[in-house]
Design a protein around this motif. Structure first.
Motif, short mmCIF file in Angstrom:
data_model
loop_
_atom_site.label_atom_id
_atom_site.label_comp_id
_atom_site.label_asym_id
_atom_site.label_seq_id
_atom_site.Cartn_x
_atom_site.Cartn_y
_atom_site.Cartn_z
N GLY A 108 0.78 -1.23 0.00
CA GLY A 108 0.00 0.00 0.00
C GLY A 108 0.81 1.28 0.00
O GLY A 108 0.23 2.37 -0.07
N ARG A 109 2.12 1.17 0.07
CA ARG A 109 2.94 2.39 0.10
C ARG A 109 3.12 3.00 -1.28
O ARG A 109 3.50 4.17 -1.40
CB ARG A 109 4.31 2.07 0.70
CG ARG A 109 4.24 1.49 2.09
CD ARG A 109 5.60 1.16 2.63
NE ARG A 109 6.40 2.36 2.83
CZ ARG A 109 7.70 2.34 3.13
NH1 ARG A 109 8.32 1.19 3.25
NH2 ARG A 109 8.36 3.46 3.29
N ALA A 110 2.92 2.19 -2.34
CA ALA A 110 3.12 2.68 -3.70
C ALA A 110 2.11 2.03 -4.63
O ALA A 110 1.74 0.86 -4.45
CB ALA A 110 4.54 2.37 -4.18
N GLU A 111 1.71 2.79 -5.65
CA GLU A 111 0.81 2.25 -6.66
C GLU A 111 1.28 2.73 -8.03
O GLU A 111 1.37 3.94 -8.27
CB GLU A 111 -0.63 2.72 -6.42
CG GLU A 111 -1.60 2.18 -7.46
CD GLU A 111 -3.00 2.76 -7.31
OE1 GLU A 111 -3.90 2.29 -8.02
OE2 GLU A 111 -3.17 3.70 -6.49
N LEU A 112 1.61 1.79 -8.89
CA LEU A 112 1.94 2.13 -10.27
C LEU A 112 0.64 2.19 -11.06
O LEU A 112 -0.07 1.18 -11.16
CB LEU A 112 2.88 1.10 -10.88
CG LEU A 112 3.27 1.38 -12.33
CD1 LEU A 112 4.10 2.65 -12.45
CD2 LEU A 112 4.04 0.20 -12.93
N VAL A 113 0.34 3.36 -11.61
CA VAL A 113 -0.96 3.53 -12.27
C VAL A 113 -0.87 3.64 -13.78
O VAL A 113 -1.85 3.38 -14.48
CB VAL A 113 -1.70 4.76 -11.70
CG1 VAL A 113 -2.04 4.53 -10.24
CG2 VAL A 113 -0.88 6.02 -11.87
N VAL A 114 0.30 4.02 -14.32
CA VAL A 114 0.39 4.26 -15.76
C VAL A 114 1.82 4.07 -16.23
O VAL A 114 2.77 4.28 -15.46
CB VAL A 114 -0.11 5.68 -16.11
CG1 VAL A 114 0.79 6.74 -15.50
CG2 VAL A 114 -0.24 5.88 -17.62
N CYS A 115 1.98 3.65 -17.48
CA CYS A 115 3.29 3.58 -18.11
C CYS A 115 3.25 4.34 -19.43
O CYS A 115 2.18 4.56 -20.01
CB CYS A 115 3.73 2.14 -18.34
SG CYS A 115 2.72 1.19 -19.50
N SER A 116 4.44 4.76 -19.89
CA SER A 116 4.53 5.56 -21.10
C SER A 116 5.81 5.21 -21.84
O SER A 116 6.82 4.85 -21.23
CB SER A 116 4.52 7.06 -20.74
OG SER A 116 4.53 7.86 -21.89
N ASP A 117 5.75 5.31 -23.16
CA ASP A 117 6.91 5.03 -23.98
C ASP A 117 6.76 5.78 -25.30
O ASP A 117 5.63 6.03 -25.75
CB ASP A 117 7.04 3.52 -24.24
CG ASP A 117 8.41 3.11 -24.76
OD1 ASP A 117 9.21 2.61 -23.95
OD2 ASP A 117 8.67 3.30 -25.96
N VAL A 118 7.89 6.12 -25.93
CA VAL A 118 7.83 6.81 -27.21
C VAL A 118 7.24 5.91 -28.30
O VAL A 118 6.78 6.39 -29.33
CB VAL A 118 9.22 7.32 -27.64
CG1 VAL A 118 9.68 8.43 -26.73
CG2 VAL A 118 10.23 6.18 -27.68
N VAL A 119 7.29 4.60 -28.07
CA VAL A 119 6.61 3.64 -28.95
C VAL A 119 5.32 3.25 -28.24
O VAL A 119 5.33 2.43 -27.32
CB VAL A 119 7.49 2.41 -29.23
CG1 VAL A 119 6.76 1.42 -30.14
CG2 VAL A 119 8.82 2.82 -29.83
N PRO A 120 4.18 3.80 -28.64
CA PRO A 120 2.93 3.55 -27.90
C PRO A 120 2.60 2.07 -27.78
O PRO A 120 2.07 1.63 -26.74
CB PRO A 120 1.88 4.29 -28.74
CG PRO A 120 2.64 5.37 -29.44
CD PRO A 120 3.99 4.77 -29.73
N GLU A 121 2.90 1.28 -28.83
CA GLU A 121 2.58 -0.14 -28.78
C GLU A 121 3.33 -0.85 -27.66
O GLU A 121 2.82 -1.80 -27.06
CB GLU A 121 2.90 -0.80 -30.13
CG GLU A 121 2.05 -0.31 -31.29
CD GLU A 121 2.51 1.03 -31.84
OE1 GLU A 121 1.78 1.60 -32.68
OE2 GLU A 121 3.60 1.51 -31.44
#
Length: 359
Positions: free
Chosen positions: A24-37
């Protein structure tokens, strides 16, 4: 703390699993990359969202960004995040030039957000024991240190990404990419480096701009001397090691474990075999160690244990979160990350000119 991950390459799954170890101390909610796929594939695998980086920066619910891009893009990603008020932790090395490191430090100073650099091996139990022994004077005055990274990477490893083995995005070869972890421990335990004399070669690989063999002699500010060797040409690959020797004792870390710590007073500790994951990284890299963890999970034949792959990342991420919450400096802040890059750049300058370099 709500995290976004930027850069969905080889090291990204390690960060994802390490964050999830924190509950509960951390939550990864989203990722991003220059290659959307690539981001979409990772999002589907781990049950998170994928988004363009501009959306991450504009999202006020994102508290922190973990940067897993190629090394030469760390400032390009980290500076806007810091200026957007988000805490930032970047993978090693901090960046590939001191100028880029300084851009990150300036953005951190402007924003007041927390900046950390991944040097997870400072959180290994062996590293903590040796650091404490040196700081407490158990080994006496340090006189000699040896850092060795005799790893192996195939030609296919370098061919697998256009950024690998380039000065612009990899920032260097066996030392900047692979050896920087052991170099960071060397400097952390033994203190600032004063001078460097080095030789480097591209000896066993093709189509790369950078070294796959480097050897250096170091002088530390307190008068101790040291040797540093890093390579990706030592088939089949052997665990990294760090030895420190003082007037009252010595210690050896091998494969992330405490092989020996002995003092003239009779204290003797260690005898631990090299960590299996350290061997896998030496012979095949992060992908090999991650695959081994995945296989162990599937078969339930091996438990990762307290020093398994990713555990040190979790410990560093926990320190990063606590530092941000408490307004203190993390153990490996931007200044510490810059110091490691400064020594690497000094090694490269010495190898290029043939001269001794003073830091």
């Amino acid at each position: 703390m709500r995290f976004a991950l930027v850069g969905c390459g080889v090291i990204a799954p390690t960060h994802i699993r390490a964050l999830r170890e924190l509950g509960g101390r951390a939550e990864l909610v989203v990722c991003s990359d220059v290659v959307p796929e690539r981001a979409e594939a990772m999002a589907a695998e781990f049950g998170i969202d994928a988004a363009p980086y501009a959306d991450v920066l504009a999202d006020p619910t994102i508290d922190a960004v973990t940067v897993c891009t190629p090394s030469g893009l760390h400032a390009e990603v980290g500076v806007p995040a810091l200026l957007a008020g988000k805490h930032v932790i970047v993978e090693k090395p901090m960046e590939v030039t001191l100028e880029a490191c300084d851009r990150l430090l300036e953005a951190q100073a402007t924003s007041g957000a927390t900046l950390a650099v991944v040097s997870q091996h400072r959180f290994d139990s062996a590293s903590q024991v040796v650091k404490a022994a040196v700081d407490d004077g158990e080994l006496g005055r340090l006189v000699l240190a040896e850092a060795r990274v005799p790893w192996y990477r195939t030609q296919e490893y370098y061919d697998s990404g256009q950024w690998r083995g380039t000065w612009a995005l990899d920032g260097g070869g066996a030392l900047m990419n692979q050896g920087v972890h052991t170099l960071d421990l060397l400097r952390w335990i033994c203190g600032p480096v004063r001078t460097v004399y080095a030789v480097a070669r591209t000896a066993a690989h093709e189509r790369i701009e950078v070294e796959d063999v480097v050897c250096a002699t170091l002088e530390f500010a307190d008068g101790a001397v040291g040797t540093l060797m890093a390579t990706t040409s030592a088939y089949p690959g052997f665990p990294a090691s760090l030895s420190v020797h003082g007037t009252s004792g010595g210690a050896v870390i091998e494969g992330d474990r405490l092989a020996t710590l002995a003092t003239v007073g009779g204290d003797r500790r260690g005898g631990e075999a090299a960590n299996a994951h350290a061997v896998q990284v030496a012979t095949g890299g992060t992908r090999a160690a991650t695959a081994a963890v995945d296989e162990a999970t599937r078969t339930a034949a091996e438990e990762p244990g307290p020093d398994g792959w990713g555990q040190a990342h979790s410990a560093q991420l926990a320190d990063f979160i606590e530092a941000a919450e408490q307004g203190r400096r993390p153990l490996v802040d931007g200044a510490e990350g810059r110091h490691a890059v400064e020594v690497v750049r000094a090694v490269y300058e010495s190898a290029r000119t043939g001269d001794r370099v003073t830091l």
